[in-house]
Each structure stands twice: as structure tokens, then as C-alpha cells.
Design a protein around this motif. Structure first.
Motif, short mmCIF file in Angstrom:
data_model
loop_
_atom_site.label_atom_id
_atom_site.label_comp_id
_atom_site.label_asym_id
_atom_site.label_seq_id
_atom_site.Cartn_x
_atom_site.Cartn_y
_atom_site.Cartn_z
N PHE A 136 0.99 -1.16 0.00
CA PHE A 136 -0.06 0.15 0.01
C PHE A 136 0.99 1.33 0.19
O PHE A 136 0.88 2.28 -0.79
N SER A 137 1.82 1.40 0.94
CA SER A 137 2.75 2.31 1.11
C SER A 137 3.43 3.02 -0.11
O SER A 137 3.87 4.01 -0.35
N VAL A 138 3.93 1.87 -0.86
CA VAL A 138 4.64 2.20 -2.20
C VAL A 138 3.77 2.98 -3.09
O VAL A 138 4.36 3.64 -3.87
N ASN A 139 2.49 2.78 -2.80
CA ASN A 139 1.73 3.49 -3.83
C ASN A 139 1.28 4.78 -3.29
O ASN A 139 0.32 5.50 -3.87
N SER A 140 1.54 5.19 -2.04
CA SER A 140 1.00 6.44 -1.46
C SER A 140 1.87 7.67 -1.97
O SER A 140 3.04 7.61 -2.59
#
Ligand code: AHG
Ligand code: MN
Ligand code: MN
Length: 336
Positions: free
Chosen positions: A105-109
Motif C-alpha cells: 500500500f505504502s509504495v503507492n502512497s
């Protein structure tokens, strides 16, 4: 009375509605930061109990290690932001390097957050105000990959939002975007930050100067001249000015924002870049003060326009009421 309460959430949701394209992601990060600060606040309130529950950083009677308050604050922010849907990584004054959150999720934040988890930590022992300072940037690296150093080395003009929480006689969160600066006081019985200082504006003139005057022996000529100017008698200009210095940037800046004045941590003969950190202290505070109509300079350049080269870099700072900052700079220009 109750129907007048505007919580931080109400406020940011309303602000987001004004922009049809806004996704609410920034508000969501702010909610996460405010949650971490409520957790820090609880621990800060217990600071006076160190003799009973054990010194921070020491081992308590049960043999448990008591975490230092600044490490505790750092971990609280990291843990909350790691779980946050919209934060791709953080950089903190407490850590040598930035932390990239690498889950799917975080890598797409889209956002990164920088913070000074506990500012003014030398004031903990004397029960004087301390704070948390934060800033939010949109990442520049490619989505889908972990964040890179470039995401954290953006200049202050790229800031999306910045703010601070002051743990003082009450706990308050001051939050700035390009739309302005608003202050929210924590209502402890309901655990919500409630709008208490809408649309904060900085006075153009002031009569308080704030710096560590004990460093005078090291000061450059221009700083000495400005200091002399502040202490000189001048009836119409209501000089000499008052001197106030807490030694907690958050507390000194909070007073400056509300009452007007100037706060400075200049370069001196030993420390050519002053003491305060560009990315964790000076940029967020400069963004807030400018959004409230004040001014912030290194003495030769707008703080927000300094291109950061490394994460923990320091800059001299002159910040506060426009006319006082201009006056301080005029002495530097004369010397040059
Ligand atoms: P921190 O506690 O995060 O290290 O920051 C302390 C800073 C800042 O809050 C304050 O304005 C300044 O240090 C005070 O420095 P002096 O003690 O040199 O005056
Ligand atoms: Mn600090
Ligand atoms: Mn700190």
C-alpha cells in the motif's frame, strides 16, 4: 455551546469540499499525525512522575527500560504513519536516514512526512512547553516504488502543509496550508482537537525579540547591532523591546505567532549555519509564519527557497513579524 464545536476532522472535511478534485488524503494524514500527537501528549503529561515511575532512558523498579521521551515520540509517529494509508515514508530529526515504507500500500502512497518528534526536549525536566513539528510533501519519485532521498530533499516552496503541536498549559495543534493557518485546542474530555484560533494572522510589527542572548560573545557584528537596536530607548517605536526566550522553538514561535515579534537563531562565529534544522524545524515554521502573513529569512535568502542538500542540514533563521525581520536583515545587508 456544543453545536459551535468544530473538530479538526470537521474542519478539514469542509476545506476539502471546497476543492472538487481533492481526495482527502492530506486530511487523512493530518488525522494520523494528530492521533500520534495525542499519544505523545499522554506520555508528556506523565513526565513529572519520573521519580515514581523511573527516569526516561533509565531502568525502572520492575527492571523495564523507560524509553526516552523523544524516542517514544519518534516511535509513536513512525508507528502511526506506517499504518497510514497515504504516507509512503518519513524522515525524523531522531534518525540518521529516512525510512521508506515498503509494503504494497505504502509504495503507492503519494505523500512523505518529516518531523521533529519532540522539540525543546531540554525543557521536559522543568515542565516548560515542548512540541512536535511536522511537514508534508508530495513525493517526486515514481509511484509503485519505495520513496527515495529526493522526496525528502525538496525545498520549502513545495510544502503541501505543515504544523506543530505544543504541549503547553493546554495542548494545541496549529496547522497551515496555502489557505491559511488555524489553531485547534485539545479538549481532553472528548479527546478531540477543536477549532479555537481560526485564521491566525501574524502582526506586521511587534515589540518582543527572542534569541539566546547568552551567545552574544559569539555573535557576528550585524546580530550585535540588531540586539543593540532592540534594547535602545525610542519612545515612538516603543523601544526597548521585551526579551522572551523559552529555548523551545515551538513555544517561542507560538508566542511570536500570537503576539508578534521576532525569533532568531543566527549564524555565529563558531556555527556558520546556526543551530536549527532546515527540514525539521525551519521550513515548517517558515511555511506557517508566511501563511499567516509573516516573514522568514536566513538573513540572505527566504528560508523556503533554500535547496536542501542533506537531511539534517542547519540554517540561520530570522522569523516573525515582517517589519522586525526586515529590520534585522537590514543590519546584515549594511555589514555586507
Ligand atoms: P530539540 O529539542 O528538538 O533538539 O530542539 C532544541 C532547539 C529548539 O527547540 C530551540 O529553539 C533551540 O534548540 C534552543 O537552543 P539553545 O539552547 O542553544 O538556545
Ligand atoms: Mn527541535
Ligand atoms: Mn527534537
Amino acid at each position: 455551546m456544543t453545536n459551535k464545536l468544530v473538530t479538526l476532522d470537521d474542519f478539514t472535511i469542509n476545506q476539502t469540499r471546497q476543492f472538487p478534485k481533492a481526495t482527502g488524503q492530506l486530511s487523512s494524514i493530518l488525522r494520523d499525525i494528530s492521533l500520534a500527537c495525542k499519544i505523545i501528549n499522554k506520555q508528556v503529561n506523565k513526565a513529572g512522575l519520573v521519580d515514581i515511575i523511573g527516569q526516561f532512558g533509565a531502568t525502572n523498579i520492575q527492571g523495564e527500560e523507560q524509553m526516552k521521551l523523544d524516542v517514544y515520540a519518534d516511535e509513536a509517529l513512525i508507528n502511526v504513519l506506517k499504518r497510514s494509508e497515504h504516507c509512503a515514508g518519513i524522515a525524523s530529526e531522531e534518525n540518521d536516514d529516512f525510512v521508506a515504507f515498503e509494503d504494497e500500500f505504502s509504495v503507492n502512497s503519494k505523500y512523505v512526512v518529516l518531523f521533529d518528534p519532540l522539540d525543546g526536549s531540554s525543557n521536559i525536566d522543568v515542565n516548560a512547553p515542548i512540541g512536535t513539528i511536522f511537514s508534508i510533501y508530495k513525493r517526486v519519485s515514481e509511484l509503485g516504488q519505495p520513496v527515495t532521498a529526493d522526496d525528502f530533499l525538496q525545498d520549502g516552496t513545495k510544502l503541501m502543509a505543515a504544523g506543530y503541536v505544543i504541549y503547553g498549559s493546554s495542548t494545541m495543534l496549529v496547522y497551515a496550508t496555502r489557505l491559511g493557518v488555524n489553531g485547534f485546542t485539545l479538549e481532553p474530555s472528548i479527546g478531540e482537537f477543536c477549532l479555537s484560533h481560526p485564521d491566525m494572522q501574524m502582526k506586521e510589527d511587534g515589540n518582543i525579540y527572542s534569541l539566546n542572548q547568552g551567545n552574544t560573545i559569539k555573535f557576528e557584528e550585524a546580530t550585535c547591532q540588531f540586539l543593540q537596536y532592540c534594547m535602545e530607548e525610542h519612545k515612538e517605536e516603543k523601544r526597548p523591546y521585551s526579551h522572551r526566550y523559552i529555548g523551545s522553538m515551538v513555544a517561542d514561535l507560538h508566542r511570536t505567532l500570537i503576539k508578534g515579534g521576532i525569533f532568531l537563531y543566527p549564524a555565529d562565529k563558531k556555527n556558520k549555519s546556526g543551530k536549527l534544522r532546515l527540514q525539521y524545524e525551519c521550513n515548517p515554521m517558515s511555511f506557517i509564519v508566511e501563511a499567516a502573513g509573516g516573514m522568514s529569512s536566513t538573513g540572505t535568502q527566504r528560508v523556503l527557497e533554500v535547496q536542501p542538500i542533506e537531511l539534517h542540514q542547519r540554517v540561520p533563521i530570522y522569523i516573525g513579524s515582517k517589519n522586525m525581520v526586515k529590520k534585522a536583515i537590514s543590519f546584515i545587508e549594511e555589514q555586507a
